[in-house]
Design a protein around this motif. Sequence first.
Motif, mmCIF file in Angstrom:
data_model
loop_
_atom_site.group_PDB
_atom_site.id
_atom_site.type_symbol
_atom_site.label_atom_id
_atom_site.label_comp_id
_atom_site.label_asym_id
_atom_site.label_seq_id
_atom_site.Cartn_x
_atom_site.Cartn_y
_atom_site.Cartn_z
ATOM 1 N N LYS A 181 -10.459 8.116 -16.606
ATOM 2 C CA LYS A 181 -11.089 9.424 -16.641
ATOM 3 C C LYS A 181 -12.539 9.298 -16.206
ATOM 4 C CE LYS A 181 -8.300 11.523 -20.215
ATOM 5 N NZ LYS A 181 -8.304 12.154 -21.541
ATOM 6 N N LYS A 182 -12.930 10.197 -15.339
ATOM 7 C CA LYS A 182 -14.323 10.223 -14.917
ATOM 8 C C LYS A 182 -14.766 11.675 -14.810
ATOM 9 C CE LYS A 182 -17.548 8.428 -11.551
ATOM 10 N NZ LYS A 182 -17.754 7.726 -10.313
ATOM 11 N N LYS A 183 -15.570 12.117 -15.746
ATOM 12 C CA LYS A 183 -16.125 13.464 -15.774
ATOM 13 C C LYS A 183 -15.043 14.530 -15.664
ATOM 14 C CE LYS A 183 -20.597 12.097 -13.970
ATOM 15 N NZ LYS A 183 -21.576 12.235 -12.898
ATOM 16 N N GLY A 184 -14.045 14.417 -16.516
ATOM 17 C CA GLY A 184 -13.054 15.479 -16.613
ATOM 18 C C GLY A 184 -11.828 15.328 -15.733
ATOM 19 N N ASP A 185 -11.934 14.668 -14.592
ATOM 20 C CA ASP A 185 -10.743 14.535 -13.763
ATOM 21 C C ASP A 185 -10.159 13.138 -13.901
ATOM 22 O OD1 ASP A 185 -11.828 13.524 -10.499
ATOM 23 O OD2 ASP A 185 -12.914 13.369 -12.370
ATOM 24 N N LYS A 186 -8.857 13.050 -13.671
ATOM 25 C CA LYS A 186 -8.156 11.792 -13.855
ATOM 26 C C LYS A 186 -7.975 11.124 -12.499
ATOM 27 C CE LYS A 186 -4.590 10.373 -17.028
ATOM 28 N NZ LYS A 186 -3.404 10.755 -17.747
ATOM 29 N N LYS A 187 -8.409 9.889 -12.392
ATOM 30 C CA LYS A 187 -8.284 9.155 -11.141
ATOM 31 C C LYS A 187 -7.470 7.896 -11.375
ATOM 32 C CE LYS A 187 -12.529 10.492 -8.835
ATOM 33 N NZ LYS A 187 -13.706 10.007 -8.123
ATOM 34 N N HIS A 188 -6.816 7.468 -10.317
ATOM 35 C CA HIS A 188 -6.084 6.206 -10.364
ATOM 36 C C HIS A 188 -6.941 5.128 -9.725
ATOM 37 C CE1 HIS A 188 -2.400 7.924 -11.865
ATOM 38 N NE2 HIS A 188 -2.500 8.892 -10.967
ATOM 39 N N ARG A 189 -6.991 3.997 -10.385
ATOM 40 C CA ARG A 189 -7.731 2.852 -9.853
ATOM 41 C C ARG A 189 -6.800 1.667 -9.741
ATOM 42 N NH1 ARG A 189 -13.239 3.437 -13.457
ATOM 43 N NH2 ARG A 189 -13.828 5.467 -12.638
ATOM 44 N N VAL A 190 -7.188 0.713 -8.905
ATOM 45 C CA VAL A 190 -6.319 -0.423 -8.613
ATOM 46 C C VAL A 190 -7.114 -1.710 -8.735
ATOM 47 C CG1 VAL A 190 -4.821 -1.487 -6.895
ATOM 48 C CG2 VAL A 190 -5.010 0.989 -6.987
ATOM 49 N N ILE A 191 -6.504 -2.719 -9.341
ATOM 50 C CA ILE A 191 -7.029 -4.082 -9.309
ATOM 51 C C ILE A 191 -6.049 -4.884 -8.462
ATOM 52 C CG2 ILE A 191 -7.661 -6.125 -10.634
ATOM 53 C CD1 ILE A 191 -8.181 -4.330 -13.019
ATOM 54 N N TRP A 192 -6.542 -5.462 -7.370
ATOM 55 C CA TRP A 192 -5.705 -6.205 -6.431
ATOM 56 C C TRP A 192 -5.700 -7.679 -6.764
ATOM 57 C CZ3 TRP A 192 -2.396 -4.084 -3.112
ATOM 58 C CH2 TRP A 192 -2.581 -2.753 -2.760
ATOM 59 N N GLY A 193 -4.571 -8.306 -6.492
ATOM 60 C CA GLY A 193 -4.439 -9.741 -6.714
ATOM 61 C C GLY A 193 -3.470 -10.337 -5.717
ATOM 62 N N LYS A 194 -3.144 -11.611 -5.930
ATOM 63 C CA LYS A 194 -2.260 -12.326 -5.028
ATOM 64 C C LYS A 194 -1.383 -13.284 -5.812
ATOM 65 C CE LYS A 194 -4.401 -14.592 -1.840
ATOM 66 N NZ LYS A 194 -4.867 -15.557 -0.832
ATOM 67 N N VAL A 195 -0.103 -13.380 -5.425
ATOM 68 C CA VAL A 195 0.819 -14.329 -6.052
ATOM 69 C C VAL A 195 0.452 -15.721 -5.568
ATOM 70 C CG1 VAL A 195 3.216 -15.050 -6.257
ATOM 71 C CG2 VAL A 195 2.655 -12.623 -6.228
ATOM 72 N N MET A 196 0.209 -16.632 -6.517
ATOM 73 C CA MET A 196 -0.273 -17.961 -6.163
ATOM 74 C C MET A 196 0.837 -19.016 -6.165
ATOM 75 S SD MET A 196 -3.305 -17.065 -5.656
ATOM 76 C CE MET A 196 -4.270 -18.511 -5.404
ATOM 77 N N ARG A 197 1.656 -19.024 -7.226
ATOM 78 C CA ARG A 197 2.673 -20.072 -7.357
ATOM 79 C C ARG A 197 3.668 -19.683 -8.438
ATOM 80 N NH1 ARG A 197 0.462 -25.335 -10.416
ATOM 81 N NH2 ARG A 197 2.693 -25.483 -10.752
ATOM 82 N N ALA A 198 4.706 -20.486 -8.568
ATOM 83 C CA ALA A 198 5.697 -20.266 -9.617
ATOM 84 C C ALA A 198 5.147 -20.759 -10.950
ATOM 85 C CB ALA A 198 6.996 -20.988 -9.283
ATOM 86 N N HIS A 199 5.736 -20.254 -12.022
ATOM 87 C CA HIS A 199 5.378 -20.698 -13.370
ATOM 88 C C HIS A 199 6.681 -20.969 -14.105
ATOM 89 C CE1 HIS A 199 2.980 -20.979 -17.048
ATOM 90 N NE2 HIS A 199 3.956 -20.302 -17.638
ATOM 91 N N GLY A 200 7.045 -22.216 -14.203
ATOM 92 C CA GLY A 200 8.300 -22.568 -14.857
ATOM 93 C C GLY A 200 9.479 -22.420 -13.909
ATOM 94 N N ASN A 201 10.674 -22.395 -14.484
ATOM 95 C CA ASN A 201 11.900 -22.381 -13.688
ATOM 96 C C ASN A 201 12.640 -21.056 -13.746
ATOM 97 O OD1 ASN A 201 11.673 -25.109 -12.911
ATOM 98 N ND2 ASN A 201 12.380 -25.721 -14.944
#
Length: 137
Positions: free
Chosen positions: A87-107
């Motif tokens: 929420k920013k000053k009354g209106d609802k906005k969507h935000r994104v945090i970007w990332g990257k798949v690095m490797r496997a974890h376990g089997n």
Amino acid sequence: MPGGHPSHRGSPSVRYPRSYLPKTGDNKASKATAPVRLYVKGIFMGYKRGLRNQHAHTALLKLENVNDKKDVDFYLGKRVAYIYSAKKKGDKKHRVIWGKVMRAHGNTGTVRAKFQTNLPPKAIGQKVRVMLFPSSV
């Protein structure tokens, strides 16, 4: 029990319904209206950790229909998006945090991912999107 005790296999694999696939058929109307999703659903399970220490710079993700270490190879290097509303000053906005798949974890098909900024703890258990780009095919 063959294969050892069930608790030694790791986390239980998550089964997802196949309803996300577009229906195939000869009906042209169904092909025109079939939704096309350019991402794979995933769940942020938590942070990489040892017995006593947790490392918030690496997130653990469980991806839809990825139940094996061999299946992870396709997703290496793919972009991950955590989408949340702010929420920013009354209106609802969507935000994104970007990332990257690095490797496997376990089997069991779990992957490790690194994000531009660490994911917040409130995101644990929430959905992420694994985009099908960049493509190496």
